[in-house]
Motif scaffolding. Sequence first.
Motif, PDB file in Angstrom:
ATOM      1  N   GLN A  39      33.015  41.734  40.352  1.00 13.23           N
ATOM      2  CA  GLN A  39      33.362  42.590  39.149  1.00 13.23           C
ATOM      3  C   GLN A  39      32.667  43.974  39.461  1.00 13.23           C
ATOM      4  O   GLN A  39      31.367  43.836  39.553  1.00 13.23           O
ATOM      5  CB  GLN A  39      33.444  41.988  37.758  1.00 13.23           C
ATOM      6  N   LYS A  43      36.665  47.809  35.773  1.00 12.43           N
ATOM      7  CA  LYS A  43      37.778  46.956  36.360  1.00 12.43           C
ATOM      8  C   LYS A  43      37.490  45.378  36.085  1.00 12.43           C
ATOM      9  O   LYS A  43      36.677  44.836  35.561  1.00 12.43           O
ATOM     10  CB  LYS A  43      37.655  47.021  37.897  1.00 12.43           C
ATOM     11  N   GLU A  44      38.888  44.895  36.365  1.00 11.89           N
ATOM     12  CA  GLU A  44      38.865  43.301  35.869  1.00 11.89           C
ATOM     13  C   GLU A  44      38.134  42.640  36.988  1.00 11.89           C
ATOM     14  O   GLU A  44      38.080  43.018  38.404  1.00 11.89           O
ATOM     15  CB  GLU A  44      40.188  42.943  35.933  1.00 11.89           C
ATOM     16  N   GLU A  46      37.661  40.031  39.749  1.00  8.77           N
ATOM     17  CA  GLU A  46      38.668  39.653  40.814  1.00  8.77           C
ATOM     18  C   GLU A  46      38.293  38.390  41.780  1.00  8.77           C
ATOM     19  O   GLU A  46      37.081  38.394  41.848  1.00  8.77           O
ATOM     20  CB  GLU A  46      39.103  41.104  41.739  1.00  8.77           C
ATOM     21  N   ALA A  60      40.786  36.265  49.238  1.00  8.30           N
ATOM     22  CA  ALA A  60      41.507  37.489  48.923  1.00  8.30           C
ATOM     23  C   ALA A  60      41.349  38.168  50.101  1.00  8.30           C
ATOM     24  O   ALA A  60      40.845  38.149  51.013  1.00  8.30           O
ATOM     25  CB  ALA A  60      40.572  38.436  47.941  1.00  8.30           C
TER      26      ALA A  60
END
Length: 123
Positions: A39, A43-44, A46, A60
Amino acid sequence: QVQLLESGGGLVQAGGSLRLSCAASGRTLSSYTMGWFRQVPGKEREFVAGIQWIGYTRYADSVKGRFTISRDNAKNTVYLQMNSLKPEDTAVYYCAATFGQMLTAEVNQYNYWGQGTQVTVSS
């Protein structure tokens, strides 16, 4: 209850490597899927990578081919080897655990979280 403690963060130049560790206590991790998230401010959080007890992994797209997640079940520890680091990898990295073997990337599916470790990649 599962307690998670991350270590291994720091400052590294672009192209360098770091290895993060996540030591678990309280319960054996044999029934848990483990994940790494990150993080940045504003921002969120992830998903970065996840691993089941038997070793199946998921990454990812942004880290595929550069990061490797692994676990040492005897030591109750999960690792994230990060190679070819980029400035955009700069974030606080969190270790997380979810009961069961679903290799999920959803933040809200993870029940236990560490405090996080800062990774800073300079250009």
